[in-house]
Design a protein around this motif. Structure first.
Motif, PDB file in Angstrom:
ATOM      1  N   THR A  19       5.061  -3.986 -12.130  1.00  0.00           N
ATOM      2  CA  THR A  19       4.416  -2.654 -12.288  1.00  0.00           C
ATOM      3  C   THR A  19       3.020  -2.724 -12.999  1.00  0.00           C
ATOM      4  OG1 THR A  19       6.974  -1.955 -12.877  1.00  0.00           O
ATOM      5  CG2 THR A  19       5.165  -0.489 -13.585  1.00  0.00           C
ATOM      6  N   GLU A  20       2.387  -1.785 -12.577  1.00  0.00           N
ATOM      7  CA  GLU A  20       1.103  -1.820 -13.230  1.00  0.00           C
ATOM      8  C   GLU A  20       1.037  -0.241 -13.911  1.00  0.00           C
ATOM      9  OE1 GLU A  20      -1.896  -2.330 -10.389  1.00  0.00           O
ATOM     10  OE2 GLU A  20      -1.298  -4.535 -10.241  1.00  0.00           O
ATOM     11  N   VAL A  21       0.296  -0.065 -15.021  1.00  0.00           N
ATOM     12  CA  VAL A  21       0.394   1.084 -15.897  1.00  0.00           C
ATOM     13  C   VAL A  21      -0.845   1.363 -16.321  1.00  0.00           C
ATOM     14  CG1 VAL A  21       1.765   1.939 -17.648  1.00  0.00           C
ATOM     15  CG2 VAL A  21       3.001   0.345 -16.522  1.00  0.00           C
ATOM     16  N   GLY A  71      -0.661   7.903 -16.362  1.00  0.00           N
ATOM     17  CA  GLY A  71      -0.324   8.952 -17.049  1.00  0.00           C
ATOM     18  C   GLY A  71      -1.351   9.588 -17.837  1.00  0.00           C
ATOM     19  N   ILE A  72      -1.628  10.809 -17.445  1.00  0.00           N
ATOM     20  CA  ILE A  72      -2.942  11.534 -18.397  1.00  0.00           C
ATOM     21  C   ILE A  72      -2.037  12.375 -19.492  1.00  0.00           C
ATOM     22  CG2 ILE A  72      -4.854  12.989 -18.107  1.00  0.00           C
ATOM     23  CD1 ILE A  72      -5.016  10.384 -16.264  1.00  0.00           C
ATOM     24  N   TYR A  87      -8.031   9.524  -8.956  1.00  0.00           N
ATOM     25  CA  TYR A  87      -6.688   9.532  -8.147  1.00  0.00           C
ATOM     26  C   TYR A  87      -5.883  10.612  -8.591  1.00  0.00           C
ATOM     27  CZ  TYR A  87      -2.132   8.317  -6.050  1.00  0.00           C
ATOM     28  OH  TYR A  87      -1.156   8.683  -5.275  1.00  0.00           O
ATOM     29  N   SER A  88      -5.574  10.574 -10.306  1.00  0.00           N
ATOM     30  CA  SER A  88      -4.882  11.690 -10.754  1.00  0.00           C
ATOM     31  C   SER A  88      -5.273  12.897 -10.349  1.00  0.00           C
ATOM     32  CB  SER A  88      -4.727  11.269 -12.291  1.00  0.00           C
ATOM     33  OG  SER A  88      -3.849  12.378 -12.832  1.00  0.00           O
ATOM     34  N   PHE A  89      -6.625  13.408 -10.456  1.00  0.00           N
ATOM     35  CA  PHE A  89      -7.108  14.419 -10.225  1.00  0.00           C
ATOM     36  C   PHE A  89      -6.807  15.071  -8.996  1.00  0.00           C
ATOM     37  CE2 PHE A  89     -10.793  17.391  -9.148  1.00  0.00           C
ATOM     38  CZ  PHE A  89     -10.501  18.313 -10.066  1.00  0.00           C
ATOM     39  N   ALA A  90      -7.041  14.089  -7.865  1.00  0.00           N
ATOM     40  CA  ALA A  90      -7.093  14.423  -6.559  1.00  0.00           C
ATOM     41  C   ALA A  90      -5.582  14.466  -5.949  1.00  0.00           C
ATOM     42  CB  ALA A  90      -7.676  13.331  -5.922  1.00  0.00           C
ATOM     43  N   ASN A  91      -4.457  14.147  -6.577  1.00  0.00           N
ATOM     44  CA  ASN A  91      -3.391  14.041  -5.992  1.00  0.00           C
ATOM     45  C   ASN A  91      -2.149  14.923  -6.770  1.00  0.00           C
ATOM     46  OD1 ASN A  91      -3.452  11.771  -3.706  1.00  0.00           O
ATOM     47  ND2 ASN A  91      -4.747  11.231  -5.373  1.00  0.00           N
ATOM     48  N   ASP A  92      -1.195  15.063  -6.165  1.00  0.00           N
ATOM     49  CA  ASP A  92      -0.097  15.984  -6.686  1.00  0.00           C
ATOM     50  C   ASP A  92       0.431  15.115  -7.958  1.00  0.00           C
ATOM     51  OD1 ASP A  92       1.806  17.823  -6.980  1.00  0.00           O
ATOM     52  OD2 ASP A  92       3.237  17.224  -5.530  1.00  0.00           O
ATOM     53  N   PHE A  93       0.684  15.862  -8.988  1.00  0.00           N
ATOM     54  CA  PHE A  93       1.308  15.435 -10.310  1.00  0.00           C
ATOM     55  C   PHE A  93       2.487  16.236 -10.741  1.00  0.00           C
ATOM     56  CE2 PHE A  93      -1.477  18.814 -11.270  1.00  0.00           C
ATOM     57  CZ  PHE A  93      -0.875  19.507 -12.526  1.00  0.00           C
ATOM     58  N   ASN A  94       3.202  15.759 -11.714  1.00  0.00           N
ATOM     59  CA  ASN A  94       4.071  16.620 -12.724  1.00  0.00           C
ATOM     60  C   ASN A  94       3.990  15.677 -13.998  1.00  0.00           C
ATOM     61  OD1 ASN A  94       5.882  18.524 -13.428  1.00  0.00           O
ATOM     62  ND2 ASN A  94       7.212  18.401 -11.908  1.00  0.00           N
ATOM     63  N   GLU A 116       7.327   1.122  -4.851  1.00  0.00           N
ATOM     64  CA  GLU A 116       6.260   1.299  -4.195  1.00  0.00           C
ATOM     65  C   GLU A 116       5.484   2.647  -4.891  1.00  0.00           C
ATOM     66  OE1 GLU A 116       4.395  -1.318  -3.510  1.00  0.00           O
ATOM     67  OE2 GLU A 116       5.998  -2.912  -3.377  1.00  0.00           O
ATOM     68  N   LEU A 117       5.980   3.457  -5.406  1.00  0.00           N
ATOM     69  CA  LEU A 117       5.512   4.836  -5.662  1.00  0.00           C
ATOM     70  C   LEU A 117       4.290   4.497  -6.823  1.00  0.00           C
ATOM     71  CD1 LEU A 117       6.297   7.860  -5.345  1.00  0.00           C
ATOM     72  CD2 LEU A 117       7.412   7.704  -7.469  1.00  0.00           C
ATOM     73  N   ILE A 118       3.497   5.619  -6.789  1.00  0.00           N
ATOM     74  CA  ILE A 118       2.501   5.700  -7.727  1.00  0.00           C
ATOM     75  C   ILE A 118       3.180   7.133  -8.256  1.00  0.00           C
ATOM     76  CG2 ILE A 118       0.063   6.162  -8.215  1.00  0.00           C
ATOM     77  CD1 ILE A 118      -0.791   4.784  -5.800  1.00  0.00           C
ATOM     78  N   GLN A 119       3.519   6.840  -9.549  1.00  0.00           N
ATOM     79  CA  GLN A 119       3.845   8.109 -10.221  1.00  0.00           C
ATOM     80  C   GLN A 119       2.705   8.599 -11.255  1.00  0.00           C
ATOM     81  OE1 GLN A 119       6.398   7.466 -13.857  1.00  0.00           O
ATOM     82  NE2 GLN A 119       7.760   9.053 -13.432  1.00  0.00           N
ATOM     83  N   ASN A 120       2.106   9.725 -10.660  1.00  0.00           N
ATOM     84  CA  ASN A 120       1.121  10.447 -11.247  1.00  0.00           C
ATOM     85  C   ASN A 120       1.742  11.499 -12.194  1.00  0.00           C
ATOM     86  OD1 ASN A 120      -1.674  11.230 -11.862  1.00  0.00           O
ATOM     87  ND2 ASN A 120      -1.610  12.600  -9.912  1.00  0.00           N
ATOM     88  N   VAL A 121       1.305  11.212 -13.538  1.00  0.00           N
ATOM     89  CA  VAL A 121       1.886  12.212 -14.548  1.00  0.00           C
ATOM     90  C   VAL A 121       0.509  12.826 -15.252  1.00  0.00           C
ATOM     91  CG1 VAL A 121       3.112  12.316 -16.808  1.00  0.00           C
ATOM     92  CG2 VAL A 121       3.905  10.917 -14.740  1.00  0.00           C
ATOM     93  N   HIS A 122       0.842  14.142 -15.541  1.00  0.00           N
ATOM     94  CA  HIS A 122      -0.190  14.819 -16.381  1.00  0.00           C
ATOM     95  C   HIS A 122       0.509  15.689 -17.718  1.00  0.00           C
ATOM     96  CE1 HIS A 122      -4.570  16.484 -16.795  1.00  0.00           C
ATOM     97  NE2 HIS A 122      -3.959  16.677 -17.843  1.00  0.00           N
ATOM     98  N   ASN A 123       0.386  15.249 -18.841  1.00  0.00           N
ATOM     99  CA  ASN A 123       1.146  15.983 -19.765  1.00  0.00           C
ATOM    100  C   ASN A 123       0.279  16.741 -20.758  1.00  0.00           C
ATOM    101  OD1 ASN A 123       3.534  14.280 -19.321  1.00  0.00           O
ATOM    102  ND2 ASN A 123       2.714  12.516 -20.268  1.00  0.00           N
ATOM    103  N   ILE A 124       0.793  17.725 -21.249  1.00  0.00           N
ATOM    104  CA  ILE A 124      -0.102  18.681 -22.270  1.00  0.00           C
ATOM    105  C   ILE A 124       0.731  18.995 -23.469  1.00  0.00           C
ATOM    106  CG2 ILE A 124      -1.036  20.924 -22.642  1.00  0.00           C
ATOM    107  CD1 ILE A 124      -2.651  19.390 -20.571  1.00  0.00           C
TER     108      ILE A 124
END
Length: 360
Positions: A167-169, A143-144, A75-82, A108-116
């Motif tokens: 919340t699910e994490v 959270g990636i 899901y994270s790979f296929a969707n918008d992130f910050n 009800e948001l899915i917060q899609n995060v990618h940190n480097i």
């Protein structure tokens, strides 16, 4: 940018003080509200802007976390992130804690995060990440996080999660340690959450060290699956996975640990101590040791028990009621000294832990 008082108050519960003049990052859902560094050689940006600024950064994404690992990475790979991008340049040593907060605000948001996070050669950073949710908000956090430690660098990373029962994490973390580097991860969860699954994977090169520690308090109907995996690829590398767990109410906690020794003279240890407070709670410990080199040394130790009657009776004979005595025993068991926290953070995190346990 002006930040609402309620948000300031909530993030302070997870160690983020926005009034301090320190490097910081605050993201509300997908929007960066604060991204600030006052230290030369330390860069903090949101990952969207970082990718625009540095085209080379694209090669760092999904290098340490498999995009096909599970439904959440897909899901994270296929969707918008910050998310946040933190880079310490060569030989830059930052003693003051870098604060980063990911705040779930919309229901009800899915917060899609990618940190480097990149620690260049010879650099050192202390990072405290506080992840939390607005009151009465339900949703998911994926959270990636990918850590790249160049040779002779050190990263001390402390994550405090404070979610709620709706919340699910799903954090998914990878770290690569070049030779002579040190990665310390402290994970703290003391509030209820519906479901949480995380298991960082660390690849350790020659003479490098990985330490993964977890301090967990299971409450209400929480389901918590926390682990860690360390691959000791280089000679003289070492790894430690250690957890301290209390399960109360109807919570279930699974503590996993896996160390694979490949390099000569590598050493690894897994240790878990658990305390059951309720007959309805459950703790499972799952250690796994794999040796691929006859000159490696791997050990593990686990214990799960209940509060001893004599301890309760002793404290109650001193004037405490049963609930007060139980909380005092839990407080002693969830001892901050167990974590590998730098001195600059110790007082602050001790206060957070004590305030949270008082409400448990």
């Amino acid at each position: 940018m002006q930040v609402e008082k309620e948000i300031k108050k909530n993030v302070k519960k997870v160690g983020i003080d926005l009034d301090k003049q320190s490097p910081k990052y605050l993201q509300l859902d997908y929007n960066p509200l604060v991204q600030y560094s006052n230290i030369e050689g330390l860069e903090i940006l949101n990952t969207r802007d970082a990718l625009k600024k540095y085209p080379w950064l694209k090669s760092y994404f999904w290098k340490l976390v498999d995009k096909d690992k599970d439904e959440y990475t897909r899901y994270s790979f296929a969707n918008d992130f910050n998310g946040y991008f933190i880079r310490a340049r060569k030989n830059v040593k930052v003693q003051i804690p870098i604060q980063a907060c990911l705040y779930l605000n919309t229901n009800e948001l899915i917060q899609n995060v990618h940190n480097i996070i990149i620690a260049e050669e010879g650099s050192e950073v202390n990072i405290i990440t506080g992840c939390t949710v607005a009151r009465h908000t339900a949703g998911k956090h994926i959270g990636i996080s990918e850590f790249f430690l160049k040779k002779n660098s050190k990263v001390n990373f402390t994550m405090i999660h404070a979610w709620n029962e709706d919340t699910e994490v799903f954090p998914r973390t990878g770290a690569f340690l070049e030779k002579n580097s040190t990665f310390v991860s402290n994970y703290i969860l003391l509030t209820p959450t519906r479901k949480l699954e995380t298991s960082p994977k660390v690849l350790a090169s020659k003479n490098s060290k990985a330490i993964l520690k977890s301090l967990l308090l299971g409450r209400k109907n929480s389901f918590v699956d926390v682990g860690g995996e360390i691959i000791l690829k280089g000679s003289n590398s070492s790894g430690l996975i250690e957890s301290r767990i209390v399960a109360r109410d109807s919570s279930k906690i699974i503590s996993r640990g896996k160390i694979v020794a490949e390099g000569e003279d590598s050493k690894g240890h897994i240790e878990c101590r658990g305390l059951l407070v309720s007959g309805k709670s459950e703790i499972d410990t799952i250690p796994e040791l794999i040796s691929k080199n006859k000159r490696s040394e791997l050990t593990h130790e686990a214990s799960v028990g209940k509060i001893k009657d004599e301890e309760l009776w002793y404290l109650m004979s001193r004037g405490l009621n049963e609930s007060e005595a139980t909380n005092m025993i839990i407080s002693g068991f969830l001892n901050l000294e167990f974590l590998e926290i730098p001195d600059v953070l110790r007082v602050q995190i001790r206060k957070i832990i004590e305030e949270t346990k008082e409400k448990s």
